[in-house]
Design a protein around this motif. Structure first.
Motif, mmCIF file in Angstrom:
data_model
loop_
_atom_site.group_PDB
_atom_site.id
_atom_site.type_symbol
_atom_site.label_atom_id
_atom_site.label_comp_id
_atom_site.label_asym_id
_atom_site.label_seq_id
_atom_site.Cartn_x
_atom_site.Cartn_y
_atom_site.Cartn_z
ATOM 1 N N ASN A 92 0.851 -1.378 0.051
ATOM 2 C CA ASN A 92 -0.087 -0.040 0.008
ATOM 3 C C ASN A 92 0.749 1.273 -0.041
ATOM 4 O OD1 ASN A 92 -2.185 -1.604 0.011
ATOM 5 N ND2 ASN A 92 -2.234 -1.524 2.364
ATOM 6 N N ALA A 124 3.937 7.817 -1.512
ATOM 7 C CA ALA A 124 2.683 7.565 -2.121
ATOM 8 C C ALA A 124 1.753 6.293 -1.338
ATOM 9 C CB ALA A 124 3.134 6.920 -3.387
ATOM 10 N N ARG A 126 -1.420 3.918 -1.477
ATOM 11 C CA ARG A 126 -2.376 3.316 -2.585
ATOM 12 C C ARG A 126 -2.879 1.912 -1.918
ATOM 13 N NH1 ARG A 126 -1.717 1.925 -9.151
ATOM 14 N NH2 ARG A 126 -3.939 1.527 -9.329
ATOM 15 N N TRP A 132 -8.722 4.656 -4.345
ATOM 16 C CA TRP A 132 -7.933 5.849 -4.354
ATOM 17 C C TRP A 132 -6.553 5.650 -4.101
ATOM 18 C CZ3 TRP A 132 -9.566 10.714 -4.466
ATOM 19 C CH2 TRP A 132 -10.897 10.909 -4.372
ATOM 20 N N THR A 133 -5.667 6.688 -4.879
ATOM 21 C CA THR A 133 -4.288 6.783 -4.600
ATOM 22 C C THR A 133 -3.792 8.238 -4.157
ATOM 23 O OG1 THR A 133 -3.868 5.271 -6.385
ATOM 24 C CG2 THR A 133 -1.871 6.487 -5.791
ATOM 25 N N GLY A 135 -0.814 10.719 -3.112
ATOM 26 C CA GLY A 135 0.661 10.901 -3.127
ATOM 27 C C GLY A 135 1.209 12.467 -2.720
ATOM 28 N N ARG A 166 -5.858 10.350 -6.638
ATOM 29 C CA ARG A 166 -6.224 9.864 -8.259
ATOM 30 C C ARG A 166 -7.098 8.638 -7.740
ATOM 31 N NH1 ARG A 166 -3.555 9.450 -13.064
ATOM 32 N NH2 ARG A 166 -1.876 9.981 -12.097
#
Length: 208
Positions: A92, A124, A126, A132-133, A135, A166
């Motif tokens: 993650n 980052a 994720r 969802w991401t 960063g 994102r």
């Protein structure tokens, strides 16, 4: 037009699967037809890299000496250091950091000299079971710059902060929101910008 006639030698030594050392040298002459200068260059560098499945750490130091610059007068010594670190904490989360530093010293006032330092720190997040991401990246530069070869050098430090998110929507669509802040210390200025974009995946390698 700059012409370089040099001989380069290099060797890599890997005492284990994770560790690698490297050494390189460069000897030769550099000719600049536009500036009507030529000089002999001697450069030496040493690097090391340590890599595992979840981490990559590497660095390199370099020393370069240019002799006979500006039509036979003046010498320059350049010292360069570069380092990079990548660490995956889990599926993650991961972090990335890098540093580049260069210092040029000259024994003649006609030769450009200065210091440049650039550092970047990024993170980052994720979740593998989430769409969802999130960063972020933080960069800072310490440098002396000149608008042209006839002007003096002034301090020109700047920083950049980036944060983005994102979201993978239905099927092959992604939504991106990113904010950037750039500040310059000497001019006391700050610029902010926000980007919003939607991407459509066309296969595994193309986004539109």
């Amino acid at each position: 037009d700059r012409r370089t006639f040099t001989t380069q030698y290099g060797v890599d030594y890997a005492p284990s699967e994770r560790m690698t050392y490297s050494f390189a040298t460069q000897l030769g002459r550099v000719s600049d037809d536009v500036a009507a200068t030529s000089f002999d260059r001697y450069a030496y560098s040493f690097g090391a890299q340590y890599a595992t499945q979840d981490m990559l750490a590497k660095g390199r130091i370099e020393y370069r000496k240019d002799t006979g610059a500006t039509t036979g007068q003046g010498n320059t010594d350049t010292y360069a250091v570069s380092a990079q670190l990548k660490q995956k904490f889990s599926e993650n989360a991961r972090i990335m950091a890098s540093l580049d530093a260069i210092e040029t010293r000259a024994n003649s006032g006609n030769i450009a000299k200065g210091t440049y330092v650039d550092g970047i720190l990024g993170y980052a997040f994720r979740p593998v079971d989430n769409n969802w991401t999130v960063g972020g990246k933080l960069g800072y530069r310490v440098a002396t710059t000149s608008p042209d070869s006839q002007s003096g050098f002034d301090q020109n430090n700047a920083g950049l902060a980036v944060i983005n998110a994102r979201y993978h929507m239905v099927r092959d669509w992604d939504l991106l929101v990113e904010n950037r802040t750039l500040w310059q210390e000497q001019t006391k200025t700050k610029k902010n910008s926000t980007l919003t974009a939607a991407y459509k995946h066309l296969g595994n390698n193309v986004k539109l």
